[in-house]
Design an enzyme around this catalytic site. Structure first.
Site, PDB file in Angstrom:
ATOM      1  CG  ASP A 129       3.113   2.939  -6.269  1.00 22.23           C
ATOM      2  OD1 ASP A 129       2.636   1.794  -6.332  1.00 22.23           O
ATOM      3  OD2 ASP A 129       3.895   3.308  -5.379  1.00 22.23           O
TER       4      ASP A 129
HETATM    5  C1  LIG Z   1      -2.564   6.450   2.769  1.00 23.97           C
HETATM    6  C2  LIG Z   1      -3.751   5.854   2.071  1.00 23.97           C
HETATM    7  C3  LIG Z   1      -3.601   4.897   1.082  1.00 23.97           C
HETATM    8  N1  LIG Z   1      -4.698   4.347   0.466  1.00 23.97           N
HETATM    9  C4  LIG Z   1      -4.556   3.323  -0.608  1.00 23.97           C
HETATM   10  C5  LIG Z   1      -4.477   3.865  -2.023  1.00 23.97           C
HETATM   11  C6  LIG Z   1      -3.899   2.702  -2.785  1.00 23.97           C
HETATM   12  O1  LIG Z   1      -4.979   1.903  -3.268  1.00 23.97           O
HETATM   13  C7  LIG Z   1      -3.112   1.926  -1.722  1.00 23.97           C
HETATM   14  C8  LIG Z   1      -1.626   1.966  -2.017  1.00 23.97           C
HETATM   15  O2  LIG Z   1      -1.273   0.914  -2.846  1.00 23.97           O
HETATM   16  P1  LIG Z   1      -0.760   1.059  -4.341  1.00 23.97           P
HETATM   17  O3  LIG Z   1       0.300   0.035  -4.529  1.00 23.97           O
HETATM   18  O4  LIG Z   1      -0.434   2.490  -4.679  1.00 23.97           O
HETATM   19  O5  LIG Z   1      -2.033   0.696  -5.249  1.00 23.97           O
HETATM   20  P2  LIG Z   1      -2.927  -0.615  -5.293  1.00 23.97           P
HETATM   21  O6  LIG Z   1      -2.074  -1.853  -5.214  1.00 23.97           O
HETATM   22  O7  LIG Z   1      -4.041  -0.494  -4.291  1.00 23.97           O
HETATM   23  O8  LIG Z   1      -3.582  -0.526  -6.729  1.00 23.97           O
HETATM   24  P3  LIG Z   1      -2.869  -0.534  -8.182  1.00 23.97           P
HETATM   25  O9  LIG Z   1      -1.392  -0.826  -8.004  1.00 23.97           O
HETATM   26  O10 LIG Z   1      -3.553  -1.608  -8.971  1.00 23.97           O
HETATM   27  O11 LIG Z   1      -3.127   0.841  -8.735  1.00 23.97           O
HETATM   28  O12 LIG Z   1      -3.370   2.549  -0.471  1.00 23.97           O
HETATM   29  C9  LIG Z   1      -5.974   4.749   0.828  1.00 23.97           C
HETATM   30  O13 LIG Z   1      -6.966   4.245   0.262  1.00 23.97           O
HETATM   31  N2  LIG Z   1      -6.132   5.703   1.799  1.00 23.97           N
HETATM   32  C10 LIG Z   1      -5.087   6.273   2.452  1.00 23.97           C
HETATM   33  O14 LIG Z   1      -5.308   7.141   3.323  1.00 23.97           O
END
Ligand SMILES: Cc1cn([C@H]2C[C@H](O)[C@@H](COP(=O)(O)OP(=O)(O)OP(=O)(O)O)O2)c(=O)[nH]c1=O
Length: 194
Positions: free
Chosen positions: A70
């Protein structure tokens, strides 16, 4: 050889797992996610554990490794998750520009033996990200690219937003959503990497 399950619907986490050469399956649980913790490092640990446990509870959890993660962004005392809409994305991006913030990713690794016994590893990592000052029209152009909408803090360091990143302190992959060296060190005993 243990089966690895990535308990995540995030395409970025899937790509990072592929990048380090691990063989794995993806399983996503649609159970509710909520947290009680207050500190960001505790929040991401709690949520990553919940994601992994939710998926494991829907499997015959033996001889397998389940990985949940997360990511949240924190600015001063504020926690930024994924934006609800474009206006929300605007306020998030507006608050981030011209200064530094933290990105926290939590990882939970549930390592099940052949009898269903489980060893739990829980980890949180922070990366400091410095964002350049942005003009309002740049913020809107970025929002209209749709890139921010499924990402914590409303940006993707790995995408078009790269042009606004001045520097980072800490693990780049942690910002993208999975600290891969931590994951690899934890799972390498039970699996063949590449
Ligand atoms: C800060 C940042 C976040 N992110 C993304 C990563 C995560 O996918 C998302 C944060 O949301 P999360 O809730 O961590 O994850 P998710 O809902 O995408 O997937 P799951 O719960 O099924 O594992 O933001 C990037 O891709 N690049 C970035 O620079």
């Amino acid at each position: 050889m243990k089966k690895i399950i990535l308990a995540s619907g995030s395409p970025r986490r899937k790509e990072l797992m592929e990048q380090i050469g691990l063989k794995f399956e993806v399983a996503v649980s649609h159970k509710d996610e909520y947290y009680k913790s207050v500190l960001p490092e505790e929040i991401v640990k709690e949520l990553s554990l919940m994601k992994a446990e939710n998926v494991a509870s829907e499997q015959d959890a033996r001889n397998m490794i389940v990985i949940g993660a997360d990511t949240i962004v924190t600015l001063d005392d504020k926690i930024l998750g994924k934006p609800k809409d474009e206006k929300d994305a605007y306020y998030m991006l507006k608050s981030l520009q011209g200064k530094a913030h933290q990105v926290f990713t939590g990882v939970a690794i549930l390592d099940y033996d052949s009898n269903g016994g489980c060893q739990v590893s829980s980890h949180a990592e922070a990366t400091k990200v410095y964002v350049h000052k942005m003009e309002d029209d740049e913020i809107w152009r970025y929002i209209h690219s749709k890139e921010p909408m499924d990402k914590a803090g409303a940006y993707g360091i790995q995408g078009k937003f790269a042009v606004y990143i001045d520097k980072i302190e800490g693990d780049y992959y942690n910002v993208v959503g999975l600290p891969v060296s931590y994951v690899y060190q934890k799972v390498k005993k039970g699996v063949r990497p590449f």
